[in-house]
Design a protein around this motif. Structure first.
Motif, PDB file in Angstrom:
ATOM      1  N   LYS A 174      -3.936   5.216  -0.319  1.00  0.00           N
ATOM      2  CA  LYS A 174      -2.545   5.305  -0.758  1.00  0.00           C
ATOM      3  C   LYS A 174      -1.615   5.411   0.444  1.00  0.00           C
ATOM      4  CE  LYS A 174      -2.315   7.280  -5.328  1.00  0.00           C
ATOM      5  NZ  LYS A 174      -2.503   8.495  -6.081  1.00  0.00           N
ATOM      6  N   THR A 175      -1.894   6.388   1.282  1.00  0.00           N
ATOM      7  CA  THR A 175      -1.034   6.625   2.442  1.00  0.00           C
ATOM      8  C   THR A 175      -1.089   5.453   3.414  1.00  0.00           C
ATOM      9  OG1 THR A 175      -1.671   8.925   2.171  1.00  0.00           O
ATOM     10  CG2 THR A 175      -0.424   8.352   4.144  1.00  0.00           C
ATOM     11  N   ILE A 212       0.948   2.539   2.303  1.00  0.00           N
ATOM     12  CA  ILE A 212       2.382   2.788   2.499  1.00  0.00           C
ATOM     13  C   ILE A 212       2.765   2.566   3.960  1.00  0.00           C
ATOM     14  CG2 ILE A 212       4.141   4.591   2.533  1.00  0.00           C
ATOM     15  CD1 ILE A 212       2.867   5.736  -0.008  1.00  0.00           C
ATOM     16  N   PHE A 213       1.937   3.069   4.875  1.00  0.00           N
ATOM     17  CA  PHE A 213       2.262   2.930   6.296  1.00  0.00           C
ATOM     18  C   PHE A 213       2.260   1.459   6.725  1.00  0.00           C
ATOM     19  CE2 PHE A 213       0.637   7.463   7.472  1.00  0.00           C
ATOM     20  CZ  PHE A 213       1.740   7.999   6.833  1.00  0.00           C
ATOM     21  N   ILE A 214       1.264   0.727   6.256  1.00  0.00           N
ATOM     22  CA  ILE A 214       1.192  -0.694   6.618  1.00  0.00           C
ATOM     23  C   ILE A 214       2.392  -1.445   6.068  1.00  0.00           C
ATOM     24  CG2 ILE A 214      -0.134  -2.813   6.277  1.00  0.00           C
ATOM     25  CD1 ILE A 214      -2.667  -0.985   6.160  1.00  0.00           C
ATOM     26  N   SER A 246       5.215  -0.195   5.347  1.00  0.00           N
ATOM     27  CA  SER A 246       6.415   0.245   6.061  1.00  0.00           C
ATOM     28  C   SER A 246       6.648  -0.632   7.283  1.00  0.00           C
ATOM     29  CB  SER A 246       6.270   1.701   6.493  1.00  0.00           C
ATOM     30  OG  SER A 246       6.138   2.546   5.372  1.00  0.00           O
ATOM     31  N   ILE A 247       5.572  -0.888   8.016  1.00  0.00           N
ATOM     32  CA  ILE A 247       5.681  -1.739   9.203  1.00  0.00           C
ATOM     33  C   ILE A 247       6.085  -3.156   8.809  1.00  0.00           C
ATOM     34  CG2 ILE A 247       4.344  -2.833  11.044  1.00  0.00           C
ATOM     35  CD1 ILE A 247       2.692  -0.245  11.221  1.00  0.00           C
ATOM     36  N   VAL A 271      -2.597  -1.855  13.128  1.00  0.00           N
ATOM     37  CA  VAL A 271      -3.050  -1.358  11.833  1.00  0.00           C
ATOM     38  C   VAL A 271      -4.559  -1.138  11.824  1.00  0.00           C
ATOM     39  CG1 VAL A 271      -3.444  -2.121   9.471  1.00  0.00           C
ATOM     40  CG2 VAL A 271      -1.150  -2.223  10.451  1.00  0.00           C
ATOM     41  N   GLY A 311      -5.576   1.743  13.627  1.00  0.00           N
ATOM     42  CA  GLY A 311      -5.160   2.941  12.896  1.00  0.00           C
ATOM     43  C   GLY A 311      -6.114   3.293  11.772  1.00  0.00           C
TER      44      GLY A 311
END
Lengths: 191, 191
Positions: free
Chosen positions: A150-151, A154-156, A158-159, A186, A189
């Motif tokens: 989930k998180t 969202i981060f990917i 966002s970028i 990514v 990460g």
DNA sequence: ATTAGACAAACGAACGTTCGTTCGTCTGTC
DNA sequence: GACAGACGAACGAACGTTCGTTTGTCTAAT
């Protein structure tokens, strides 16, 4: 005959351009007419209302993204390969349809309730493709096993969604290098 | 006496709230008056113009972010520690000043030329704190040596600036865990 | 203690302009 | 001669803003 007749599609395309530059409330029907060499009132031969135009542009954006995701998740091979396809597809959609993508990302707020809900659902469906691929990669050991899909999704995203805010074609990064940079950041990460 | 008098600061705070929710062009002076229990015209006892309000809110946002960065880069220890302080500070600013931060991030487009330029400069100054810390960490060997500070700073700020779009206090992530998740993702993206 | 004056806050009517939209008319093309 | 595209006048509503006036509170002089 110098100019071709304007079609409904032309009007929608111009609306996407203006909405993405000045926002929905910052764009008047007379602005839009001027963009096409028409009077504002003439637009009503092509569309029912200003809100209609926003709906058309935003839905077109949603379809572009969903089509891209649908193609990416069918890529054979590793979860990593599918994630790369998702990233590549997203960037392609954004760079080849800046106006539509921008409007989809930033102007959905001004849709009426019904269509706004629809966009939220569409975004969640799109995001779920990312979540699924990440979970797959985590479960088969390609990614760290403490990754939260989930998180991470969202981060990917966002970028990816911020690219329209800073990327300028012809700048120091061409599209291929942009894809590489995002993918590298990514993937490291996640692993 | 039931109600207190409204001050200039109250008006600006309410403007931040509405601008962040409905956008600058989506907010009328009468909307703003209603928010404060006033007539639209009464607001002109406190401010010169609607544009003035946008300037005030956006500049407040810029100052919050810059103050946070100024504090973070003075943290002793490793570049990694300073990066963590930058991330922590950014998240604190966003979560404790959602409206101002949102307006700063999304409504600067509607500023007049002069103030918009100022905001772009302010954003670049803020971003340069991130670039500097990343370059430092790359040069002392804490981060990968093929990290590009420019791109990495953009990616990190993309994640941070998007938080306002999805984070809901009281949800599955509290603030401390949010900071941890971002830091973990970012640091493993750099190393 | 009382009062007069100053002052900020808010009102409410009104301003000129722009908004989204409607409608009857004209023009060119199949 | 049908029909789509565009015009241009007009609509009522909403916009940002101005202005003269009212209200309530604080201060200074009586």
């Amino acid at each position: 005959m110098v100019t071709t007749k304007n079609s409904r599609a032309d009007v929608i395309a111009a609306a996407g351009r203006l909405f993405s530059q000045k926002g929905y409330h910052g764009t008047s029907m007379r602005d839009l007419g001027r963009e096409l060499g028409l009077l504002g009132s003439s637009l009503y031969a092509h569309v029912d209302s200003k809100q209609d135009l926003l709906v058309e542009v935003v839905e077109a954006g949603g379809q572009l993204f969903q089509a891209s995701a649908d193609a990416a998740i069918q890529v054979e091979g590793s979860a990593e390969a599918r994630l790369r396809a998702l990233i590549d597809g997203h960037i392609e959609v954004v760079l080849e349809n800046v106006d539509v993508a921008r409007t989809f990302l930033n102007e959905a707020r001004d849709l009426d309730h019904e269509h706004r809900e629809k966009v939220l659902k569409a975004r969640d469906a799109y995001e779920s493709a990312f979540r699924a691929v990440i979970a797959e990669g985590r479960d088969d050991g390609s990614f760290r096993d403490d990754v939260d899909p989930k998180t991470a999704a969202i981060f990917i995203l966002s970028i990816l969604n911020a690219i329209e805010r800073w990327y300028r074609p012809g700048g120091r990064l061409d599209r291929a290098r942009l894809v590489d940079e995002v993918t590298a950041f990514v993937e490291s990460g996640l692993t």
